[in-house]
Scaffold this motif. Sequence first.
Motif, mmCIF file in Angstrom:
data_model
loop_
_atom_site.group_PDB
_atom_site.id
_atom_site.type_symbol
_atom_site.label_atom_id
_atom_site.label_comp_id
_atom_site.label_asym_id
_atom_site.label_seq_id
_atom_site.Cartn_x
_atom_site.Cartn_y
_atom_site.Cartn_z
ATOM 1 N N SER A 214 -12.626 27.005 -38.703
ATOM 2 C CA SER A 214 -12.583 27.810 -37.233
ATOM 3 C C SER A 214 -12.103 29.318 -37.222
ATOM 4 N N LYS A 216 -9.104 29.931 -37.834
ATOM 5 C CA LYS A 216 -7.647 30.132 -37.532
ATOM 6 C C LYS A 216 -6.771 30.421 -38.433
ATOM 7 N N ASP A 280 -20.926 27.233 -50.705
ATOM 8 C CA ASP A 280 -21.403 27.470 -52.119
ATOM 9 C C ASP A 280 -22.706 27.338 -52.327
ATOM 10 N N LEU A 309 -14.325 35.400 -54.988
ATOM 11 C CA LEU A 309 -13.213 35.354 -55.589
ATOM 12 C C LEU A 309 -13.266 35.337 -57.211
ATOM 13 N N GLY A 323 -6.170 32.646 -53.400
ATOM 14 C CA GLY A 323 -7.396 31.854 -53.129
ATOM 15 C C GLY A 323 -6.880 30.607 -52.208
ATOM 16 N N PHE A 324 -7.768 30.165 -51.661
ATOM 17 C CA PHE A 324 -7.410 28.872 -50.783
ATOM 18 C C PHE A 324 -8.400 27.518 -51.369
ATOM 19 N N LYS A 338 -8.991 25.703 -60.069
ATOM 20 C CA LYS A 338 -9.657 26.754 -59.630
ATOM 21 C C LYS A 338 -8.918 27.959 -59.898
ATOM 22 N N MET A 347 -2.690 30.017 -55.457
ATOM 23 C CA MET A 347 -3.741 29.188 -54.786
ATOM 24 C C MET A 347 -3.028 28.699 -53.671
ATOM 25 N N PHE A 359 -9.287 22.086 -41.618
ATOM 26 C CA PHE A 359 -10.294 22.726 -40.543
ATOM 27 C C PHE A 359 -9.850 22.497 -39.247
ATOM 28 N N ASN A 364 -1.093 22.917 -40.584
ATOM 29 C CA ASN A 364 -1.645 23.047 -42.078
ATOM 30 C C ASN A 364 -0.460 22.318 -42.618
#
Length: 403
Positions: A214, A216, A280, A309, A323-324, A338, A347, A359, A364
Amino acid sequence: MGLLDGKFVVLGVSGGIAAYRACELARLLVKDGAQLQVVLTSAAAEMIGSVTFQALSGRPAEVGQGGSLAVSGMPHIDLGRDADLIIVAPATANSLAKFAAGLADNLLSATVLASTCPVVLAPAMNTRMWENRITQANVSLLNQLERMIFVGPASGSLACGEEGAGRMEDPVFLLEAVRAVLSKNDLEGRKVLVTAGPTREPVDPVRSLTNRSSGKMGYALAAAARRRGAKVVLVSGPTALTPPWGVKLVEVETAAQMAQAVDKNISQCNLVLMAAAVADFKPKTRAKQKIKKGRALGVIELSRTKDILAALGKKKKKPLLVGFAAETGDPVKAARQKLKAKRLDLMVANDVSLPDAGFDVDTNRVHLVDGQASQELPLLSKEEVAERILDRVVKMLPKKRKT
Ligand code: PMT
């Protein structure tokens, strides 16, 4: 819990037609945790009843010279001393003139004069009144005082039927300005690039491959970095969100456009927060015409998108990279892989299979993962998660060089 928890805010409302929008601002300030004292000028009270503000703030609103607080002796001194911040919305030409001249002929102007805290001013008036040299002289005089912060006016159609500068800034932006003024300033002088939202990879003119992001999480990060003083560029895929106040928004649709926008805005960046859910894969070709339903179900051939990234991670001179990882299994293990593969500094791993994380939802649950350890944060709002990520990241940034 809100970002204004424990803060004592005075909302001054002067007599412009935009006074009705101050009700929404009062609601937002209280919702965000502020203890709110509303002070109306007599003209404002003719437009909006003080009872409305009493209901919204949970305490009697003061009008004109002040009433209920007057029993305590010197309300303007008390309010001016105790307030963490004063916001005047709307600030009419008349009120600005009083503040600039140091007049103290009603409780609001007296409180401003007797205060030492930051004062956010949200002007609202007819364009010609705003552009009048006298008003502009008052504005520049007030601007010389560091604690006077103007937000707006915005441009648009005005209550008088004219068009131009003079609209009171949106209450959501005013709330954000209040939060920014009262926030830590530990990203001042830093440039932060945030990515947010999904990317959309077209299959034909009406269909695309995308995901459930979204935006957010990314928007919360951009707003938090801005509040903490950073110059923020927000590269966003398609979302339904209003961009946070004070950030530069670059809107993109596909992963390739996101990669390009990141490249274009990366120079001088100190920190990249890559919260976007970048596709991806993309369809190898995009059909020029809508693919007809009747056509036999074919196969859509896919090709990899550029890993934005990973490309940044390969650079010699690079900003701090965060990164997430959107995971459905053990988020820490996958995130560390990752982190290493993309040569990142940190991360943020979230388990997107949980109903209150990942999502679209407003909350979170994340783990902050670096090369050595991981730290699990409790269930928090995305705004709070953003603050906690920045708390961590600020400590990792190289110290600023003294100029
Ligand atoms: O937007 P919300 O609804 O608030 O949801 C937030 C979120 C779940 C989208 C967010 O918290 C999140 O996890 N974002 C990253 C999702 C993701 O794409 O994870 P990944 O594991 O596929 O990618 C790892 C990292 O590489 C991410 O930082 C991603 O932005 C980046 N990446 C991925 C693919 C690609 N082609 N280029 C990239 O830069």
